[in-house]
Design an enzyme around this catalytic site. Structure first.
Site, PDB file in Angstrom:
ATOM      1  N   VAL A  76      -8.991   2.550  68.478  1.00  0.00           N
ATOM      2  CA  VAL A  76      -9.265   1.702  66.929  1.00  0.00           C
ATOM      3  C   VAL A  76      -8.386   2.812  66.194  1.00  0.00           C
ATOM      4  CG1 VAL A  76     -11.262   0.327  67.964  1.00  0.00           C
ATOM      5  CG2 VAL A  76     -11.425   2.197  66.330  1.00  0.00           C
ATOM      6  N   ALA A  78      -8.307   5.205  63.301  1.00  0.00           N
ATOM      7  CA  ALA A  78      -9.073   5.745  63.039  1.00  0.00           C
ATOM      8  C   ALA A  78     -10.037   6.038  61.855  1.00  0.00           C
ATOM      9  CB  ALA A  78      -7.823   7.308  62.720  1.00  0.00           C
ATOM     10  N   ASN A 104      -6.338   8.882  66.048  1.00  0.00           N
ATOM     11  CA  ASN A 104      -5.877   9.997  65.387  1.00  0.00           C
ATOM     12  C   ASN A 104      -6.517  11.226  64.959  1.00  0.00           C
ATOM     13  OD1 ASN A 104      -3.808  11.003  66.571  1.00  0.00           O
ATOM     14  ND2 ASN A 104      -2.411   9.821  65.480  1.00  0.00           N
ATOM     15  N   SER A 130      -0.819  11.844  72.813  1.00  0.00           N
ATOM     16  CA  SER A 130       0.471  11.942  71.835  1.00  0.00           C
ATOM     17  C   SER A 130       1.474  11.461  72.390  1.00  0.00           C
ATOM     18  CB  SER A 130       1.453  13.612  71.741  1.00  0.00           C
ATOM     19  OG  SER A 130       2.567  13.852  70.917  1.00  0.00           O
ATOM     20  N   LYS A 184      -4.452  18.538  69.237  1.00  0.00           N
ATOM     21  CA  LYS A 184      -3.446  17.026  68.923  1.00  0.00           C
ATOM     22  C   LYS A 184      -2.934  17.563  67.005  1.00  0.00           C
ATOM     23  CE  LYS A 184      -1.611  13.535  68.940  1.00  0.00           C
ATOM     24  NZ  LYS A 184      -1.229  12.616  67.393  1.00  0.00           N
ATOM     25  N   HIS A 187       0.030  20.196  67.362  1.00  0.00           N
ATOM     26  CA  HIS A 187       0.720  19.358  67.634  1.00  0.00           C
ATOM     27  C   HIS A 187       0.789  18.699  66.562  1.00  0.00           C
ATOM     28  CE1 HIS A 187       3.025  16.312  69.305  1.00  0.00           C
ATOM     29  NE2 HIS A 187       2.883  17.130  70.446  1.00  0.00           N
ATOM     30  N   ASN A 188       1.486  17.778  66.270  1.00  0.00           N
ATOM     31  CA  ASN A 188       1.819  17.135  65.064  1.00  0.00           C
ATOM     32  C   ASN A 188       2.104  18.359  63.701  1.00  0.00           C
ATOM     33  OD1 ASN A 188       0.614  15.128  66.586  1.00  0.00           O
ATOM     34  ND2 ASN A 188       0.589  13.852  64.814  1.00  0.00           N
ATOM     35  N   GLU A 191       5.031  19.552  65.106  1.00  0.00           N
ATOM     36  CA  GLU A 191       6.273  18.669  65.435  1.00  0.00           C
ATOM     37  C   GLU A 191       6.965  18.970  63.892  1.00  0.00           C
ATOM     38  OE1 GLU A 191       4.729  14.358  66.884  1.00  0.00           O
ATOM     39  OE2 GLU A 191       5.737  13.974  64.886  1.00  0.00           O
ATOM     40  N   HIS A 454     -12.911  45.091  42.431  1.00  0.00           N
ATOM     41  CA  HIS A 454     -13.131  43.918  43.460  1.00  0.00           C
ATOM     42  C   HIS A 454     -13.203  45.097  45.132  1.00  0.00           C
ATOM     43  CE1 HIS A 454     -13.257  39.820  42.532  1.00  0.00           C
ATOM     44  NE2 HIS A 454     -11.913  40.497  41.752  1.00  0.00           N
TER      45      HIS A 454
END
Ligand code: NBP
Length: 479
Positions: A76, A78, A104, A130, A184, A187-188, A191, A454
């Site tokens: 469904v 996401a 997703n 995917s 995943k 991966h996107n 892409e 620092h």
């Protein structure tokens, strides 16, 4: 009910419907459910002949039609819809049953859901899927996370419907809880970077080389036969070949130049920032889309006439097509190296024990970034599973060192001619940053110590130090 289903799918919009059909086409009996019964009915009417489906009107009927341990795939929208479905089904399930979220989801949501369901004795598997709707039907790349033991009962079904390379399924248990959805997401992100680099290559061939879209399609077609061979290069050639029926112009010239995004690229960059991993290639591609979509700012810049380079900006000193191919390949290597480094960092942070070579293996088919190139990534991690960066593997080291002169010429030409190439340029800057013997970070440490005490480490002594910048002699003390 006598006949039982091996697997059920709830959420039968385009993705869920195609996954259900894919299971059925592989001989599995599939229970079907959707919030509104209309979609369930439609699936059975249109595709019932493809296999054995057990449609259910209610969640209770659906659960009762599944063999144990029950395997319920949730497909469904996401977000809150996934939680709503989990809340509806969890009370109906018994110990050892599985809820598999194939949407997703953000990996943090998957971690939360997995922990909550584990407390109830249920297995929750966040599975990255995917390949879009075609992949779901004909064989996606599947990245299931969740408990390892759930994979024993679930894995064989997922492997059945996954894409195959030489008979090997593009599906593997990635790691516990959110590991599958994390991978995943990366991966996107990769892409996004891949697409941006290809777009920059096109832009340079067109603007610097004066090639037409049809000619560039030919170049991409040739590149697809070589080491750049991939789904994205292949479809780029197709898009560039396309001619608009209304105007007779190249399709690419009639499309508004504002790239949209659904958010997984942004998630990848956000997660990388939290992990402290520099995924500059992915980040530049997300920002490039945001810049393209910033119509108001672009219009203001155009109205103000932000000047470009002087007319004397030099021509490209080299064979442009060959050089751009090299720049594209080298920049792509950097983007993948960064993405894989992010996966390894997350694996360490969350104790996922992800095998990066296995990720390269399951991305070779079924998904958008499928490419010949992934074989070399797999080989690199097979040789050395804890490879600190792909850039030090011999194949990639040779490829980048062979490409670097051309890569530098291309980045220089883009800068000189005022053509934005953030992917190519930032990949080169990352490469130069990695190989630098000394970085100016030492100066930044000095600045931090000056204004915020620092402290810093020295190259020649153990310990932390602070310089008393406000004193006259600016002496150094142990910190
Ligand atoms: P959608 O994302 O459009 O979601 C529609 C489905 O969600 C319908 O079945 C709808 O039921 C159901 N749903 C909603 Br909306 N709210 C619900 C609720 N509160 N309770 C129960 N069901 C609810 O479907 P999709 O495009 O098929 O995508 C499904 C998932 O796959 C998404 O997570 C999406 O991000 C992901 N996806 C992945 C890819 C890919 O390449 N991997 C591509 C496209 C999508 P209804 O019919 O009753 O309205």
């Amino acid at each position: 009910m006598s006949q039982k289903a091996q697997i059920g799918v709830t959420g039968l919009a385009v993705m869920g419907r195609n996954l259900a059909r894919n299971f059925a086409r592989h001989g599995h009996t599939v229970a079907l459910h959707n919030r509104s019964y209309g979609r369930t009915k439609e699936l059975v009417e249109q595709f019932g002949h493809e296999g054995t489906f057990l449609p259910a009107e209610t969640a209770e009927q659906f659960v009762a039609s599944l063999e144990r341990p029950r395997r319920v795939v949730i497909m469904v929208k996401a977000g809150p819809a996934t939680d709503a479905v989990i809340d509806e089904f969890a009370p109906l399930l018994e110990e050892g049953d599985m809820l598999i979220d194939a949407g997703n989801a953000h990996f943090a949501d998957t971690r939360r859901r997995e922990a909550a369901l584990k407390a109830k004795g249920l297995h929750f598997v966040g599975a990255g899927v995917s390949g879009g709707e075609e992949g779901a039907l004909h064989g996606p790349s599947i990245m299931p996370g969740g408990p390892k033991e759930s994979y024993e009962a679930l894995g064989p079904l997922l492997e059945d419907i996954a894409a195959k390379v030489d008979g090997e399924p593009c599906c593997v248990h990635v790691g516990p809880d959110g590991a599958g959805h994390f991978v995943k997401m990366v991966h996107n992100g990769i892409e996004y970077a891949d697409m941006q680099l290809i777009a920059e290559a096109y832009d340079l061939l067109r603007q610097v080389g004066g090639l037409s879209p049809a000619e560039i399609a030919g170049v991409f077609g040739q590149w697809n036969e070589g080491r750049l061979g991939s789904y994205l290069i292949e479809i780029t050639a197709e898009v560039l070949k396309q001619v608009d029926a209304d105007t007779g112009k190249p399709f690419v010239d009639v499309v508004l130049d504002q790239a949209e995004q659904k958010g997984t690229g942004r998630w990848t960059v956000q997660a990388a920032l939290d992990l402290g991993v520099p995924v500059s290639g992915i980040a530049e591609s997300v920002f490039a889309r945001a810049l393209s979509g910033g119509a108001d700012v672009r219009k203001a810049a155009a109205d103000a006439g932000l000047p470009g380079p002087s007319a004397s900006a030099g021509a490209h000193a080299g064979d442009l097509v060959a050089d751009v191919e090299q720049a594209l390949f080298a920049s792509k290597i950097v983007a993948y190296a960064q993405g894989f480094q992010q996966v390894q960092a997350a694996s360490k942070e969350y104790g996922w024990d992800i095998d990066p070579g296995a990720m390269a293996k399951i991305w070779r088919a079924g998904c958008i970034i499928r490419a010949k190139f992934l074989d070399f990534i797999k080989q690199a991690y097979d040789k050395q599973p804890d490879l600190p960066t792909l850039l030090v593997d011999q194949y990639f080291l040779d490829a980048v060192s062979g490409a670097q002169d051309a890569w530098r010429r291309v980045a220089a030409t883009a800068a000189q001619q005022g053509i934005p190439a953030p992917g190519f340029s930032s990949a080169l800057a990352y490469y130069d940053g990695l190989r630098a013997k000394r970085l100016p970070a030492a100066l930044i440490q000095g600045q931090r110590d000056f204004f915020g005490a620092h402290t810093y480490h020295r190259i020649d002594k153990e310990g932390s130090f602070h310089t008393l910048w406000a004193t006259e002699d600016r002496s150094e003390v142990d910190a």
